[in-house]
Design an enzyme around this catalytic site. Structure first.
Site, PDB file in Angstrom:
ATOM      1  N   TYR A 119       0.856  -1.196   0.000  1.00  0.00           N
ATOM      2  CA  TYR A 119       0.000   0.000   0.000  1.00  0.00           C
ATOM      3  C   TYR A 119       0.885   1.236   0.000  1.00  0.00           C
ATOM      4  O   TYR A 119       1.865   1.324   0.752  1.00  0.00           O
ATOM      5  CB  TYR A 119      -0.906   0.008   1.231  1.00  0.00           C
ATOM      6  CG  TYR A 119      -1.799   1.232   1.334  1.00  0.00           C
ATOM      7  CD1 TYR A 119      -3.060   1.244   0.754  1.00  0.00           C
ATOM      8  CD2 TYR A 119      -1.375   2.378   2.011  1.00  0.00           C
ATOM      9  CE1 TYR A 119      -3.887   2.361   0.840  1.00  0.00           C
ATOM     10  CE2 TYR A 119      -2.182   3.495   2.096  1.00  0.00           C
ATOM     11  CZ  TYR A 119      -3.437   3.484   1.508  1.00  0.00           C
ATOM     12  OH  TYR A 119      -4.229   4.598   1.594  1.00  0.00           O
ATOM     13  N   GLU A 207      -3.811   7.391  -4.098  1.00  0.00           N
ATOM     14  CA  GLU A 207      -3.709   6.129  -3.379  1.00  0.00           C
ATOM     15  C   GLU A 207      -3.445   4.991  -4.354  1.00  0.00           C
ATOM     16  O   GLU A 207      -4.220   4.759  -5.275  1.00  0.00           O
ATOM     17  CB  GLU A 207      -5.007   5.866  -2.611  1.00  0.00           C
ATOM     18  CG  GLU A 207      -4.992   4.578  -1.808  1.00  0.00           C
ATOM     19  CD  GLU A 207      -6.314   4.326  -1.107  1.00  0.00           C
ATOM     20  OE1 GLU A 207      -6.339   4.332   0.143  1.00  0.00           O
ATOM     21  OE2 GLU A 207      -7.328   4.139  -1.818  1.00  0.00           O
TER      22      GLU A 207
END
Length: 397
Positions: A119, A207
């Protein structure tokens, strides 16, 4: 302003970030041709909506055996069939709410062999007024659970705007993610590309979830969510052109066309206020008296009668609204203009819920006179606390 995954990946590609080849489909009959332009042997078919959790989502009109808004296909024909099953249907995820969102676009891209899922995100940190980097070894669909149950697995740090991005920022991320060898250099380069895109385009959130390590040991951005500062769009015509109005709340879209600052919420008390600070205070005091605001609405300091009328119509179009609180402190904004707008709107759309009006400031007496002689069933309030108490009481009986 948010954009779709396929649009975000096009921007990533422009800045040199590693992404898979893919094409967007808007009509089912195009899917087979478009899928055939990719190499395979694995295809990924992704519903394009402005919401996360697509992989775990479900379609309201699902056929037997269907699951999720992200699916794998092992042939061009299978990819085309999966695209057909998604287009025009309503996808429900934990972010869309039970109403879901209609899928008008599907993205078909080359599949990737995944060794690890990570991530990586950049966002504006409001407390430090800096760009923050967030990364974790636990990428994928359960990142929210990771943040809630094992926050120690998430690294967050801010980048000093005086120095901007430096190589050591990328190495810090690489080491936190357990990358090795060439992956470290790739991470340093990738984070620099993301930071440049973030600052060039006035991005608010970028993101990458998941950022993957392929079976060949390389980094790749497998998914991307991107949102931009709406106040800066005037200097980014290319970004503004990516806006998809079908993904926006109809009330918020209507408000934007009249330069009204409106955000839809889940409560039952509609609010019309001038000034963002006063609007926040109004929402807070409604909650203090035991109810929930249905919206944030700042009509601004230079609102006209037409703008106020439109604002009132937007509030009353929300079926969840059981009462309305108009709270105006007239400085630049005149109370009589607000009163004229409210009266005009009520006469046009009607009034089926309690209305509490608190006016104070410039031309307040004239504003009150307009309200009092209008024949409307309006509850007058002397101050903010009195107004909140009266509207909550009227709604809750």
């Amino acid at each position: 302003m948010n954009i779709h995954e396929y649009q975000a990946k096009a921007l990533l590609r422009d800045y040199g970030a590693p992404v898979s080849d893919g094409h967007v489909v808007t009509r089912a009959e195009e899917a087979k041709t478009i899928a055939g332009e990719l190499d395979g042997p694995l295809w990924v078919v992704k519903a394009q909506i402005h919401a996360g959790g697509r992989g775990k989502g479900s379609f309201k009109e699902a056929e037997a055996g269907e699951k999720g808004g992200v699916r794998l296909a092992k042939s061009v024909e299978e990819a085309a069939e999966e695209a057909r099953k998604m287009l025009g249907r309503t996808l429900v995820t934990h972010q869309t709410g039970p109403a879901g969102k209609q899928v008008n676009r599907v993205y078909i891209e080359d599949g990737s062999e995944i060794e690890r899922e990570l991530y990586l995100a950049l966002l504006v940190d409001r407390q430090s007024s800096r760009i923050s980097v967030v990364c974790s070894t636990e990428g994928g669909m359960d990142i929210e659970e990771v943040a809630a149950s094992t926050p120690e697995k998430i690294l967050t740090f801010a980048i000093d705007p005086a120095t901007g991005y430096q190589g050591f920022h990328g190495r810090r991320v690489a080491f936190a993610l357990g990358l090795e060898g060439q992956q470290v250099k790739q991470c340093v380069r990738l984070l620099g590309q993301l930071y440049q895109l973030f600052t060039d385009k006035d991005v608010e959130l970028l993101e990458i979830n998941p950022l993957i390590v392929t079976d060949a040991g390389d980094l790749k951005c497998l998914d991307c969510k991107m949102g931009f500062d709406g106040n800066a769009l005037y200097r980014h015509e290319d970004v503004f052109a990516l806006r998809d109005e079908t993904e926006e709340d109809p009330k918020e879209l209507a408000a934007s066309k009249y330069d009204l600052n409106y955000i839809a919420l889940d409560g039952e008390i509609g609010c019309m206020v001038n000034g963002a600070g006063l609007a926040m205070a109004t929402m807070d005091i409604i909650k203090l008296y035991g109810a929930e605001p249905a919206n944030f609405l700042d009509v601004g300091g230079g609102a006209t009668k037409e703008k106020v009328t439109e604002a009132f119509k937007i509030i009353t179009s929300d079926p969840n609204v059981k009462g309305i609180l108009v709270n105006i402190f007239g400085g630049i904004m005149r109370c009589d203009v607000i009163a004229e707008g409210v009266v005009a709107a009520v006469k046009e759309v009607g009034l089926e819920v309690p209305l509490v009006v608190r006016l104070e400031g410039t031309n307040v007496e004239k504003g009150k006179e307009i309200i009092n002689t209008s024949g409307l069933n309006v509850i007058a309030a002397d101050n903010l606390s009195d107004a909140a108490e009266k509207v909550v009481k009227a709604v809750k009986g």
